[in-house]
Design a protein around this motif. Sequence first.
Motif, PDB file in Angstrom:
ATOM      1  N   UNK A 143      -9.922 -65.086 -44.683  1.00 58.92           N
ATOM      2  CA  UNK A 143     -10.952 -64.785 -45.679  1.00 58.92           C
ATOM      3  C   UNK A 143     -11.989 -63.897 -44.988  1.00 58.92           C
ATOM      4  N   UNK A 144     -11.659 -62.643 -44.818  1.00 61.15           N
ATOM      5  CA  UNK A 144     -12.525 -61.740 -44.061  1.00 61.15           C
ATOM      6  C   UNK A 144     -13.812 -61.458 -44.832  1.00 61.15           C
ATOM      7  N   UNK A 145     -14.973 -61.589 -44.168  1.00 58.01           N
ATOM      8  CA  UNK A 145     -16.237 -61.334 -44.859  1.00 58.01           C
ATOM      9  C   UNK A 145     -16.487 -59.851 -45.112  1.00 58.01           C
ATOM     10  N   UNK A 146     -15.724 -59.006 -44.408  1.00 60.58           N
ATOM     11  CA  UNK A 146     -15.853 -57.554 -44.559  1.00 60.58           C
ATOM     12  C   UNK A 146     -14.560 -56.920 -44.071  1.00 60.58           C
ATOM     13  N   UNK A 147     -14.453 -55.622 -44.261  1.00 57.85           N
ATOM     14  CA  UNK A 147     -13.291 -54.904 -43.739  1.00 57.85           C
ATOM     15  C   UNK A 147     -13.448 -54.670 -42.245  1.00 57.85           C
ATOM     16  N   UNK A 148     -12.384 -54.903 -41.514  1.00 53.15           N
ATOM     17  CA  UNK A 148     -12.370 -54.666 -40.071  1.00 53.15           C
ATOM     18  C   UNK A 148     -11.497 -53.447 -39.777  1.00 53.15           C
ATOM     19  N   UNK A 149     -12.031 -52.524 -39.000  1.00 51.84           N
ATOM     20  CA  UNK A 149     -11.281 -51.346 -38.589  1.00 51.84           C
ATOM     21  C   UNK A 149     -10.412 -51.711 -37.391  1.00 51.84           C
ATOM     22  N   UNK A 150      -9.314 -52.406 -37.671  1.00 49.32           N
ATOM     23  CA  UNK A 150      -8.428 -52.899 -36.609  1.00 49.32           C
ATOM     24  C   UNK A 150      -7.014 -52.415 -36.866  1.00 49.32           C
ATOM     25  N   UNK A 151      -6.214 -52.500 -35.806  1.00 48.45           N
ATOM     26  CA  UNK A 151      -4.788 -52.233 -35.908  1.00 48.45           C
ATOM     27  C   UNK A 151      -4.036 -53.547 -35.722  1.00 48.45           C
ATOM     28  N   UNK A 152      -2.990 -53.730 -36.515  1.00 51.17           N
ATOM     29  CA  UNK A 152      -2.121 -54.906 -36.380  1.00 51.17           C
ATOM     30  C   UNK A 152      -0.720 -54.400 -36.056  1.00 51.17           C
ATOM     31  N   UNK A 153      -0.185 -54.835 -34.921  1.00 53.27           N
ATOM     32  CA  UNK A 153       1.107 -54.311 -34.465  1.00 53.27           C
ATOM     33  C   UNK A 153       2.047 -55.468 -34.120  1.00 53.27           C
ATOM     34  N   UNK A 154       3.334 -55.290 -34.337  1.00 53.64           N
ATOM     35  CA  UNK A 154       4.301 -56.317 -33.956  1.00 53.64           C
ATOM     36  C   UNK A 154       4.433 -56.431 -32.438  1.00 53.64           C
ATOM     37  N   UNK A 155       4.682 -57.643 -31.981  1.00 52.19           N
ATOM     38  CA  UNK A 155       4.967 -57.871 -30.562  1.00 52.19           C
ATOM     39  C   UNK A 155       6.455 -57.991 -30.308  1.00 52.19           C
ATOM     40  N   UNK A 156       7.230 -57.978 -31.417  1.00 52.31           N
ATOM     41  CA  UNK A 156       8.689 -58.110 -31.306  1.00 52.31           C
ATOM     42  C   UNK A 156       9.354 -57.180 -32.299  1.00 52.31           C
ATOM     43  N   UNK A 157      10.661 -57.034 -32.131  1.00 53.33           N
ATOM     44  CA  UNK A 157      11.451 -56.347 -33.138  1.00 53.33           C
ATOM     45  C   UNK A 157      11.495 -57.167 -34.418  1.00 53.33           C
TER      46      UNK A 157
END
Length: 336
Positions: A143-157
């Motif tokens: 439940x993010x209180x605001x938008x986060x300028x982040x990257x989400x990347x897989x750690x696996x195939x």
Amino acid sequence: MTIVRLNPKPSSAPREEIVIARQMHQALVLHFLEGLTQAQIADQLGVSQPTVNRLIKRGRQLGLVEIKIKSPVEPLIDLEERLLALGGINRAVVVPTVSGNPQTALQAVGEAAARLLLDEIADGDTICITGGKGVSAVVAGLRAPRAFNVEVVPATGCVQGKHYTDVNHVSTSMADKLGGRAYQIHAPLFADSAAERSMLINMRSVADVFKRAREAKVALVGIGSILTDDSSYYDLHPSSSTDRQSIEQSGASCELLAHLLDDRGQVCAYSLNDCLVSLTLREFASIPSKIGVASGPNKARPILSIMRGNHLDTLVTDEATGQRILDIAAAEGALA
């Protein structure tokens, strides 16, 4: 909790002392139990406010008032401290086991881990994740209180099929919840051979994703059970379910980033470990904050194995699972 005690006076006590003792008791009850101000007590008892002040002060000096504050989270804090004492983690977050339903318990753990993640991240950060039910529960609880300028990347195939095993689906969902950007990996979790793994790892698009994963500030991972019928590890590779005897003979106790590990948290000599398209555990270890999420009685021993391997910084679990971890450790002499 406030307890007001009146020590009875001997029957031979002068009448004036009995009157004062009764006034003292009344003043203490009215102040500590009923919450009246000293002015209100003075009006009710027909005495001056300074007299009420002296009665209350004297009553406390005589030990007639005991104030005890009980915290509803005290048992959880104690459990967290005992888990830390086992070693292998720097922080434990334990939530109440609100239900015997494993899905409900996992939901509570996921929500706690989601709050922790929001406290950890900042704009510009990279988060690397695995698939799995635990990480999916975290995404559901965000439940993010605001938008986060982040990257989400897989750690696996990637493993397609069930939504929770598809790390591309989970990373995209997390990025959507956070307002960030997801990177997808276009390679399977298992190569057919170690040589094919090397080829896949070195493909430009795959190498870019893993470079970002290695540079992540936070890793969020699930902890897999291996020796139970409900293990999701057998959803990851078609041959693993038919190869269960080899898995057991390898000494596998748990799974982390799809690596099979023994009860000391060390990589097992199992063929599929050499074919993983994934961060290595050494690469994983370099990430500053590594959060593991798991709950359920079947996860207790795998969690303990992961702790013994010093693979995590933070563990998020529920009360029943935490107690089960301690019970297993005590039975094996880890607390001796």
